[in-house]
Every structure is written in C-alpha cells, then in structure tokens.
Design an enzyme around this catalytic site. Structure first.
Site, PDB file in Angstrom:
ATOM      1  N   TRP A 102      27.838 102.839  47.141  1.00 12.30           N
ATOM      2  CA  TRP A 102      26.845 101.749  47.278  1.00 12.30           C
ATOM      3  C   TRP A 102      26.979 101.066  48.797  1.00 12.30           C
ATOM      4  O   TRP A 102      26.008 100.793  49.386  1.00 12.30           O
ATOM      5  CB  TRP A 102      26.867 100.728  46.291  1.00 12.30           C
ATOM      6  N   ASP A 172      26.787  92.532  47.244  1.00  9.37           N
ATOM      7  CA  ASP A 172      26.273  93.354  46.334  1.00  9.37           C
ATOM      8  C   ASP A 172      27.082  93.217  45.095  1.00  9.37           C
ATOM      9  O   ASP A 172      28.350  93.885  45.011  1.00  9.37           O
ATOM     10  CB  ASP A 172      26.006  94.821  46.812  1.00  9.37           C
ATOM     11  N   LYS A 196      23.700  96.264  34.769  1.00  4.89           N
ATOM     12  CA  LYS A 196      24.980  96.375  34.228  1.00  4.89           C
ATOM     13  C   LYS A 196      25.658  95.272  33.730  1.00  4.89           C
ATOM     14  O   LYS A 196      26.399  95.353  32.811  1.00  4.89           O
ATOM     15  CB  LYS A 196      25.829  96.525  35.695  1.00  4.89           C
TER      16      LYS A 196
HETATM   17  C1  LIG Z   1      24.147 100.428  40.205  1.00  4.65           C
HETATM   18  C2  LIG Z   1      24.611  99.896  41.416  1.00  4.65           C
HETATM   19  C3  LIG Z   1      23.687  99.966  42.632  1.00  4.65           C
HETATM   20  C4  LIG Z   1      22.395 100.529  42.276  1.00  4.65           C
HETATM   21  O1  LIG Z   1      21.205  99.503  41.791  1.00  4.65           O
HETATM   22  P1  LIG Z   1      19.741 100.148  41.491  1.00  4.65           P
HETATM   23  O2  LIG Z   1      19.426  98.634  40.736  1.00  4.65           O
HETATM   24  O3  LIG Z   1      19.617 101.224  40.773  1.00  4.65           O
HETATM   25  O4  LIG Z   1      19.117  99.864  42.864  1.00  4.65           O
HETATM   26  C5  LIG Z   1      23.973  99.130  43.793  1.00  4.65           C
HETATM   27  N1  LIG Z   1      25.125  98.673  44.023  1.00  4.65           N
HETATM   28  C6  LIG Z   1      26.209  98.849  42.991  1.00  4.65           C
HETATM   29  C7  LIG Z   1      27.419  98.090  43.111  1.00  4.65           C
HETATM   30  C8  LIG Z   1      25.806  99.143  41.749  1.00  4.65           C
HETATM   31  O5  LIG Z   1      26.604  99.391  40.816  1.00  4.65           O
END
Ligand SMILES: *Cc1c(COP(=O)(O)O)cnc(C)c1O
Length: 359
Positions: A102, A172, A196
């Site tokens: 990511w 993020d 998540k």
């Molecule tokens: C799942 C995830 C993403 C991607 O997220 P989307 O909502 O599918 O764009 C980005 N960063 C992390 C750390 C993730 O776990």
C-alpha cells in the site's frame, strides 16, 4: 444464528450487534417508513447521522476543533492520489516511508505530482518490518511525511508514530483505524477506508488538521478532488449507508468503553496468537518481533502443503479467511476490533491440535 469465525483481511467482520441494529432499522428508519438509503441526504435524518458520526469520532479520538472530518468515496486508493494532488506541488518534496504494497501504491501516485523522498524502505527485507526512528532520513522543507500505520499484507505495524522532523504526518490508517489510541496532534491528516475496522466498503474517513488543510492547492483544481470542497458542506451525495453504519460502529466502540478499552482487547488477542506461534518452530511469524501487527497476524508453516491443509481444515471449523495475501502466501489471521475473543480462542485450539497432528 450462524456467524463464522471471520479472519478476513477486508472487507472484514463487523460487530453482530451493529448488523442487527442496521437490520432492525432497515425497512423503517425511525418511523419514516423508508430506509436511510432511501432518504434525501439533505433531510433531517441523514444530517443527524452525519453530525453524530462526526462528533462521536471526534470525541472517541480526542480530536479538537482544529480538525475537520470528511466522509469521502473511492477508498484509501483515491487518497493515494488526493493527498499529493492537494499538498504536493510541482518541484516540492514529500517524504514517504515504504513499508509494503500500500505504501508503494501511495508513492507511485505522489510521483505524478511532485518529488518523493523515500525516507525508509524495507522492500529488500520483504517488508518484514517498519523503521526505527533513527533509520528514517529526512529532507529539508518536506511538505509532509506519509506512512502506512499498519501493513495489512505483511503483518507489520508501527508501535508509535514515526519521527517526522517537524513536518506533519499523513497516515494511511486503513487497517488499524480506531484499534488503538494515536497522538492526534502529530498528524496533518489520517485517512482510512472503512471496510477493515470501521464499517462497510464505500466510505473513506478523512481527518485533516485545519492548518494543514489551509495549505491545500486551490488554483486550477478539480472541484471534487479538492479537500476544501468537502469541508462543512455536502458537495455531492455522500455514501449514506456507509456513514450510517460507521456511526453505529462508533456507538458500539463507545459501549466497549472507548478506544483505550478496545486497544486492550486487541493487544490481548494478538498476544494470544503470537504466544502460540512462538512456542516452537512449527509456526513461524513472518514479521520482525518489534514490528508485529496487532491487526494482521502473519505466519508460515513448515511447507506450503501444510499451509493448504491448515486453511482447509480450519475452514471446516468455520475459521474463515485465513489464507495469506496472494502476493506473500502463508497464513494471515486478521483480528480486527469486531472479531470476538472466542474466535481467537477457537483458532488457537485449532493451531495446537494441528501442530500435534502434523508437527
Ligand atoms: C485495504 C487497504 C488499502 C486499500 O483500500 P481501498 O479502500 O480498497 O482503496 C489501502 N491501504 C491499506 C493499509 C489497506 O489495508
């Protein structure tokens, strides 16, 4: 009622009580005779939901009036682009810490808009760890330092916010959002896709400090992609069901005793699994001990055949979603806020049994 032991990395388990409340309110939201999805986002019902979600989030996280909360769409992946689009002008530099898939995607987007200084990378070490502060390099005049607080695929997580040399942190936090307390004053921005730890896919929570927001580019920008567009007004239709559900998840966290209480449970669940992994060499954790994630526990077995067998036999006990990400293999147990202790207990007993039979 049948509910599986859901260890999926995302979309992932949601609290049963919250699903039940959403179900009970689905056809007739508060006597309107409509579901929340069928009501105008400018009407009193949704406006209340939006305001509640914002104020609950602020109070749970200890965010003062110096922070704005936005509910956007497009997932964390869209933030990979929106962050540099707003905050990284041509010729300027941002510092990015490269700790997994990511992070790499975020770096790729940032390079479209400006210069990227990669202040740390664990790519050569198969992303098995996050940096120690003294390993991070800095550049003068960086606009922000971007990091991925929890690396969902590789099972690593920062214990504390990384040192940023005085520049605002941009994080993020998709896979550990609301799982533990964070030092909010160190952040210019925190963003997370909800799916998540916070709700269904479709809403992205963006928290921005006002003084950082004030630095967003405003000339010649696309309206929808500009953060200031979304402050204080609903520029376009928000993901109403996602925000509604997120609000219920926040209410559930309040009932658990708040983020600190949830964090304690998360620590205990993770410790239980890592203790089992560390008993001998049958299970092998893939992350360096100091970088281990409390959300995604990644480990290997002595062979790929045994890993396949493990996943298959676990599934027969409704221990689901344990297969590691396709890019790394092995086993990954995602143990987000909503995963009950009993599910971890069941997994650990299964691990003990499986070792006894196959070790
Ligand atoms: C799942 C995830 C993403 C991607 O997220 P989307 O909502 O599918 O764009 C980005 N960063 C992390 C750390 C993730 O776990």
């Amino acid at each position: 009622m049948f509910r599986s032991h859901n260890f999926s990395a995302g979309p992932s388990i949601l609290p049963t009580e919250v699903l039940q409340k959403a179900q009970a309110e689905l056809l007739d939201y508060k006597g309107t005779g409509s579901s929340i999805m069928e009501l105008s986002h400018r009407g009193p019902e949704y406006i209340e939901v939006d305001a509640q979600a914002t104020s609950r989030l602020k109070s749970l996280m200890g965010l003062g009036d110096d922070f704005e909360v936005l509910f956007l769409q497009g997932g964390a992946s869209t933030q990979f682009m929106m962050v540099p689009y707003n905050f990284l002008a041509e010729g300027k530099t941002a510092n990015y810490l490269n700790t997994g898939t990511w992070s790499k995607k975020a770096i790729k987007e940032a390079k479209i808009f400006g210069k990227v200084h990669v202040g740390f990378s664990s790519e050569e070490e198969n992303f098995g760890r996050v940096p120690r502060n003294e390993e991070i390099t800095h550049v003068e005049g960086a606009e922000y330092l971007h990091f991925t607080s929890n690396n969902t695929i590789f099972g690593t997580q920062y214990r504390n916010e990384p040192e940023s040399n005085g520049v605002p942190l941009v994080c993020d936090a998709s896979s550990d959002f609301l799982s533990r307390e964070v030092d909010v004053k160190r952040y210019g921005m925190i963003y997370a896709g909800a799916q998540k730890n916070a709700g269904p896919a479709g809403v992205t929570i963006v928290i921005i400090r006002k003084d950082f927001l004030a630095k967003a580019r405003t000339e010649n920008v696309s309206t929808i992609l500009s953060y200031p567009t979304h402050v204080g007004t609903m520029f376009n239709t928000p993901p109403v069901f996602g925000v509604y559900f997120f609000n219920l998840v926040l209410e559930w966290i309040e009932k658990q005793g708040g983020i600190k209480a949830v964090e304690k449970v998360n620590e205990a669940k993770a410790a239980q699994l890592y203790t089992e992994i560390d008993k001998d060499d049958f299970y092998r954790g893939t992350a360096e001990a100091a970088s281990r994630s409390r959300m995604n526990v990644t480990f290997r077995l002595p062979s790929e055949d045994l890993e396949k067998k493990f996943v298959k036999e676990a599934a027969a006990l409704h221990l689901d979603g344990l297969k590691g990400h396709r890019s790394v293999g092995g086993i990954r147990a995602s143990i987000y806020n909503a995963l009950p202790r009993e599910s971890v207990d069941t997994l650990v007993s299964f691990m003990v049994d499986f070792r006894a039979k196959n070790g």
